[in-house]
Scaffold this motif. Structure first.
Motif, PDB file in Angstrom:
ATOM      1  N   PRO A 235      22.671 -63.912 103.768  1.00 21.02           N
ATOM      2  CA  PRO A 235      22.941 -65.204 103.131  1.00 21.02           C
ATOM      3  C   PRO A 235      22.321 -66.361 103.873  1.00 21.02           C
ATOM      4  CG  PRO A 235      24.878 -64.440 104.311  1.00 21.02           C
ATOM      5  CD  PRO A 235      23.860 -63.344 104.406  1.00 21.02           C
ATOM      6  N   ARG A 236      21.849 -67.327 103.093  1.00 22.57           N
ATOM      7  CA  ARG A 236      21.217 -68.492 103.712  1.00 22.57           C
ATOM      8  C   ARG A 236      22.135 -69.703 103.565  1.00 22.57           C
ATOM      9  NH1 ARG A 236      16.015 -67.922  99.949  1.00 22.57           N
ATOM     10  NH2 ARG A 236      15.295 -65.868 100.618  1.00 22.57           N
ATOM     11  N   THR A 237      22.163 -70.519 104.583  1.00 20.37           N
ATOM     12  CA  THR A 237      22.775 -71.844 104.455  1.00 20.37           C
ATOM     13  C   THR A 237      21.756 -72.821 105.007  1.00 20.37           C
ATOM     14  OG1 THR A 237      23.775 -71.827 106.634  1.00 20.37           O
ATOM     15  CG2 THR A 237      25.120 -70.977 104.816  1.00 20.37           C
ATOM     16  N   ARG A 238      21.949 -74.067 104.725  1.00 15.01           N
ATOM     17  CA  ARG A 238      20.975 -75.055 105.167  1.00 15.01           C
ATOM     18  C   ARG A 238      20.852 -75.062 106.694  1.00 15.01           C
ATOM     19  NH1 ARG A 238      18.268 -78.564 102.214  1.00 15.01           N
ATOM     20  NH2 ARG A 238      19.384 -77.863 100.382  1.00 15.01           N
ATOM     21  N   SER A 239      21.985 -74.846 107.395  1.00 12.03           N
ATOM     22  CA  SER A 239      21.936 -74.925 108.864  1.00 12.03           C
ATOM     23  C   SER A 239      21.184 -73.739 109.452  1.00 12.03           C
ATOM     24  CB  SER A 239      23.354 -75.017 109.430  1.00 12.03           C
ATOM     25  OG  SER A 239      24.164 -74.024 108.847  1.00 12.03           O
ATOM     26  N   THR A 240      21.356 -72.516 108.894  1.00  8.80           N
ATOM     27  CA  THR A 240      20.602 -71.385 109.443  1.00  8.80           C
ATOM     28  C   THR A 240      19.139 -71.502 109.069  1.00  8.80           C
ATOM     29  OG1 THR A 240      21.009 -70.028 107.494  1.00  8.80           O
ATOM     30  CG2 THR A 240      22.601 -69.847 109.282  1.00  8.80           C
ATOM     31  N   LEU A 241      18.882 -72.124 107.925  1.00 12.52           N
ATOM     32  CA  LEU A 241      17.519 -72.251 107.423  1.00 12.52           C
ATOM     33  C   LEU A 241      16.662 -73.085 108.369  1.00 12.52           C
ATOM     34  CD1 LEU A 241      16.646 -70.971 104.805  1.00 12.52           C
ATOM     35  CD2 LEU A 241      16.779 -73.200 103.715  1.00 12.52           C
ATOM     36  N   ILE A 242      17.244 -74.176 108.875  1.00 12.76           N
ATOM     37  CA  ILE A 242      16.475 -75.115 109.688  1.00 12.76           C
ATOM     38  C   ILE A 242      15.928 -74.428 110.938  1.00 12.76           C
ATOM     39  CG2 ILE A 242      16.663 -77.232 111.064  1.00 12.76           C
ATOM     40  CD1 ILE A 242      18.783 -78.148 109.010  1.00 12.76           C
ATOM     41  N   ASP A 243      16.691 -73.478 111.471  1.00  7.86           N
ATOM     42  CA  ASP A 243      16.258 -72.810 112.704  1.00  7.86           C
ATOM     43  C   ASP A 243      15.309 -71.650 112.452  1.00  7.86           C
ATOM     44  OD1 ASP A 243      17.836 -74.542 114.109  1.00  7.86           O
ATOM     45  OD2 ASP A 243      19.623 -73.270 113.916  1.00  7.86           O
ATOM     46  N   SER A 244      15.096 -71.311 111.188  1.00 11.38           N
ATOM     47  CA  SER A 244      14.265 -70.148 110.906  1.00 11.38           C
ATOM     48  C   SER A 244      12.784 -70.517 110.955  1.00 11.38           C
ATOM     49  CB  SER A 244      14.626 -69.598 109.529  1.00 11.38           C
ATOM     50  OG  SER A 244      13.549 -68.866 109.021  1.00 11.38           O
ATOM     51  N   PRO A 245      11.975 -69.779 111.769  1.00 14.13           N
ATOM     52  CA  PRO A 245      10.536 -70.094 111.826  1.00 14.13           C
ATOM     53  C   PRO A 245       9.848 -69.856 110.474  1.00 14.13           C
ATOM     54  CG  PRO A 245      11.042 -68.084 113.015  1.00 14.13           C
ATOM     55  CD  PRO A 245      12.344 -68.675 112.625  1.00 14.13           C
ATOM     56  N   ASP A 246      10.346 -68.861 109.739  1.00 12.30           N
ATOM     57  CA  ASP A 246       9.777 -68.602 108.422  1.00 12.30           C
ATOM     58  C   ASP A 246       9.898 -69.819 107.520  1.00 12.30           C
ATOM     59  OD1 ASP A 246       8.997 -66.111 109.003  1.00 12.30           O
ATOM     60  OD2 ASP A 246      10.712 -65.082 108.059  1.00 12.30           O
ATOM     61  N   TYR A 247      11.040 -70.476 107.641  1.00  9.28           N
ATOM     62  CA  TYR A 247      11.315 -71.625 106.788  1.00  9.28           C
ATOM     63  C   TYR A 247      10.236 -72.689 106.954  1.00  9.28           C
ATOM     64  CZ  TYR A 247      13.465 -76.080 105.496  1.00  9.28           C
ATOM     65  OH  TYR A 247      13.700 -77.309 104.980  1.00  9.28           O
ATOM     66  N   ILE A 248       9.912 -72.977 108.222  1.00  8.28           N
ATOM     67  CA  ILE A 248       8.932 -74.032 108.486  1.00  8.28           C
ATOM     68  C   ILE A 248       7.555 -73.620 107.969  1.00  8.28           C
ATOM     69  CG2 ILE A 248       7.788 -75.339 110.324  1.00  8.28           C
ATOM     70  CD1 ILE A 248      10.537 -74.943 111.843  1.00  8.28           C
ATOM     71  N   ARG A 249       7.206 -72.341 108.185  1.00  9.64           N
ATOM     72  CA  ARG A 249       5.893 -71.871 107.724  1.00  9.64           C
ATOM     73  C   ARG A 249       5.771 -71.958 106.214  1.00  9.64           C
ATOM     74  NH1 ARG A 249       5.107 -66.166 110.209  1.00  9.64           N
ATOM     75  NH2 ARG A 249       6.691 -66.035 108.639  1.00  9.64           N
ATOM     76  N   ILE A 250       6.811 -71.464 105.521  1.00 11.94           N
ATOM     77  CA  ILE A 250       6.758 -71.461 104.054  1.00 11.94           C
ATOM     78  C   ILE A 250       6.725 -72.889 103.527  1.00 11.94           C
ATOM     79  CG2 ILE A 250       8.032 -70.832 101.967  1.00 11.94           C
ATOM     80  CD1 ILE A 250       9.147 -68.453 103.637  1.00 11.94           C
ATOM     81  N   ARG A 251       7.535 -73.706 104.137  1.00  9.38           N
ATOM     82  CA  ARG A 251       7.627 -75.104 103.689  1.00  9.38           C
ATOM     83  C   ARG A 251       6.265 -75.785 103.847  1.00  9.38           C
ATOM     84  NH1 ARG A 251       9.196 -80.212 105.520  1.00  9.38           N
ATOM     85  NH2 ARG A 251      10.616 -81.265 104.053  1.00  9.38           N
TER      86      ARG A 251
END
Lengths: 295, 300
Positions: A235-251
């Motif tokens: 499960p994703r939440t906004r707080s776990t998302l911010i720390d995910s390196p994948d998140y930054i790359r995809i974004r």
């Protein structure tokens, strides 16, 4: 056989400007072809005018494609129905009905053979799931934007459609409320595992919610550029998302695409952008699983 | 909660002002309609005898002087006279003294019955017609010229034709009210149905509603505010039509009372009848407003 197949869709509209001759048309999007798997959350992102809402309307059955078709479980979609519930940007709640009755109307239509009591219980269940407890007896006019869209989501989920179509559902909701309701949608989707097709402008929203994100080039004559796999575990939440390196790359990848797409569109008339030019290959710093859809 | 002076003034001020206006009105009315003093100067003994014989003046037994006969009203009667008449009429509100002399309560009852019959039937027909026209563009274009011609015709203009064709004043009066309540509702309903937000219709299609459910669960509720607005205009025009219809047809009712009192040259009665028409209209309108508020909603 795929679950939901968007099969080589092209949509043209008659041209209405003053120099146009009878029969002149312009192409909104051309040859859009992808599939949505059962239980998948797929989001489409693109600039205004790329026809993504038109595409959603075609899947819903409100609009007909000029070429190609939409196939749901082997049957072509020709008109709107309860198997493809839409959550509207404008909420589209009946203002003369209470929040509860808005949801109940949909449940009653979906289950014509159910008893009153069963319909009431079912409605209450989804009202509670959407955290609407206490607002049941209020009319939409007296609810905030966030609460109204909660009712809209409860109405759509309560029908248990095969596909849920979200048409920029949070565009009219203020940024802070949006964060809360997005996380509720994540939770709700996690519980029900509906198949969802969403259209949005909001990159963060798309990454938080989606399994895959489809990117459209600029319109008119838009095309599907690529489909980005969101490889962030749930499960994703906004707080776990911010720390995910994948998140930054995809974004970054999506933002690069959108910014560059806009530039290209400005210089060339917006028809030259292809998946090869905008794909990950031109951006070596980013390594993504990219599904090339234009074969 | 403490009631300070300011709150009291805000709460009751308007009502006190109403009473003051009413008081001033009655005072002005009274002062303008005070009976004139009889002045016998310049009149011979014979003149006075003729006047007394005609009942215009009477001799005051105590003083031996002539005054105007208080039972014979000159000019517009004052509030006191009207009040007396009202008290008398209201005292026998439900008495039938003769075929054409029914108490005021009964007359009001006849008028309301007549009015409601015409208005209700007219409204049902009008809403039906309006929905039909509002849903179909070709039908709207086809029927619009007829509606535009029929709409400005005064409902009373129909009366001779109606009387001739139905040959019955009772039904003619109801038909006049019917005609009066038709067009505003037709026009407003058609407009309301035509301008329903597409969202609501989309939801109805999405929920796979049958035609009837779509009509009763979405189209009519969505158009309700416009329909109510139309009914409200119809209501007013029907109320205006019912009084002259009764006068012209000689049908017993509150409007008829005005005319019969005029025929009796009873001006106090005329004023009383006018006030009755006003009060009846107010009560009906108030009731309608209460009813209408149940069917309207606030737009999102």
């Amino acid at each position: 056989m795929s679950f939901l197949s968007i099969d080589h869709l092209t949509k043209t509209f008659p041209l209405l400007d003053e120099n146009a001759r009878r029969g002149d048309t312009f192409v909104v999007f051309r040859n859009v072809n992808f599939e949505i798997r059962r239980g998948e959350f797929l989001t489409m992102i693109g600039h205004s005018g790329c026809g993504k809402s038109t595409l959603l309307n075609i899947i819903a059955g409100f609009d007909r494609p000029s070429e190609g078709g939409v196939i749901l479980e082997g049957t072509e979609v020709t008109k709107p129905g309860l198997d493809r519930m839409v959550v509207f940007q404008s909420f589209a709640l009946m203002p003369w009905l209470t929040a509860f009755d808005n949801v109940r109307l949909a449940v009653r239509q979906a289950h014509r053979d159910w008893s009153k009591e069963r319909i009431r219980e079912w409605t209450q269940k989804y009202i509670n799931m959407m955290n609407l407890h206490g607002a049941e007896k209020k009319h939409p006019t007296f609810l905030s934007g966030g609460m109204r869209q909660r009712v809209g989501l409860a109405r759509a989920f309560a029908v248990e459609p095969k596909v849920l179509l979200l048409d920029e559902p949070f565009a009219q909701i203020d940024a802070l409320t949006r964060l809360g309701i997005q996380e509720e949608l994540v939770r709700m989707w996690g519980e029900t595992r509906n198949t969802v097709f969403m259209v949005t402008h909001d990159v963060d929203e798309a990454i938080l919610l989606s399994d895959r994100i489809a990117l459209m080039t600029n319109g008119p004559d838009a095309e599907l550029a690529e489909i980005v796999e969101v490889s962030i575990p749930r499960p994703r939440t906004r707080s776990t998302l911010i720390d995910s390196p994948d998140y930054i790359r995809i974004r970054n990848h999506i933002l690069h695409f959108l910014v560059r797409g806009a530039k290209k569109a400005h210089h060339t008339g917006g028809v030259e952008v292809t998946s090869e030019q905008t794909g990950a290959s031109s951006e070596p710093a980013i390594s993504l699983e990219v599904a090339q859809t234009q074969t | 909660m403490s009631w300070n002076r300011r709150k009291l003034a805000e709460r009751f001020g308007p009502y006190i002002l109403s009473l003051v206006i009413l008081g001033v009105f009655i005072l002005v009315w009274e002062s303008l309609t005070r009976p004139p003093k009889f002045d016998p100067t310049g009149k011979s003994e014979d003149d006075l005898t003729v006047l007394e014989f005609n009942g215009d003046i009477v001799r005051n037994e105590a003083t031996g002087k002539y005054v105007y006969n208080p039972k014979k009203v000159l000019g517009i009667p004052g509030p006191g006279k009207v009040w007396e008449k009202a008290a008398e009429e209201l005292g026998e509100a439900f008495v039938k003294k003769g075929a054409n002399d029914h108490g005021i309560g009964l007359l009001v009852y006849y008028t309301i019955k007549r009015f409601l019959a015409g208005f209700l039937v007219g409204s049902v027909v009008a809403v039906f017609l309006g929905v039909l026209i509002g849903l179909s563009k070709p039908l709207f274009i086809a029927l619009n010229p007829f509606i535009q011609v029929l709409k400005p015709i005064s409902p009373l203009a129909w009366m001779p034709l109606l009387l001739y064709s139905v040959k019955d004043p009772v039904w003619t009066a109801i038909f006049v009210v019917f005609m009066a309540s038709l067009w505003p509702t037709v026009a407003n309903t058609a407009f309301g149905v035509n301008s329903i937000r597409k969202d609501y219709l989309h939801v109805a299609t999405l929920l796979e509603m049958t035609y009837l459910r779509r009509l009763f669960l979405v189209i009519l509720p969505a158009a309700a505010p416009a329909i109510i607005a139309g009914l409200r205009i119809s209501f007013g025009s029907a109320l205006v039509a019912v009084v002259p219809a009764e006068m012209l047809l000689g049908e017993l009712g509150a409007g008829y009372l005005t005319w019969i009192e005029w025929n009796n040259l009873n001006i106090s009665g005329v004023i009383f009848a006018i006030l009755v028409v006003g009060v009846v209209g107010y009560i009906l309108d108030y009731g309608f407003g209460k009813l209408a508020s149940k069917f309207t909603y606030a737009e999102v």
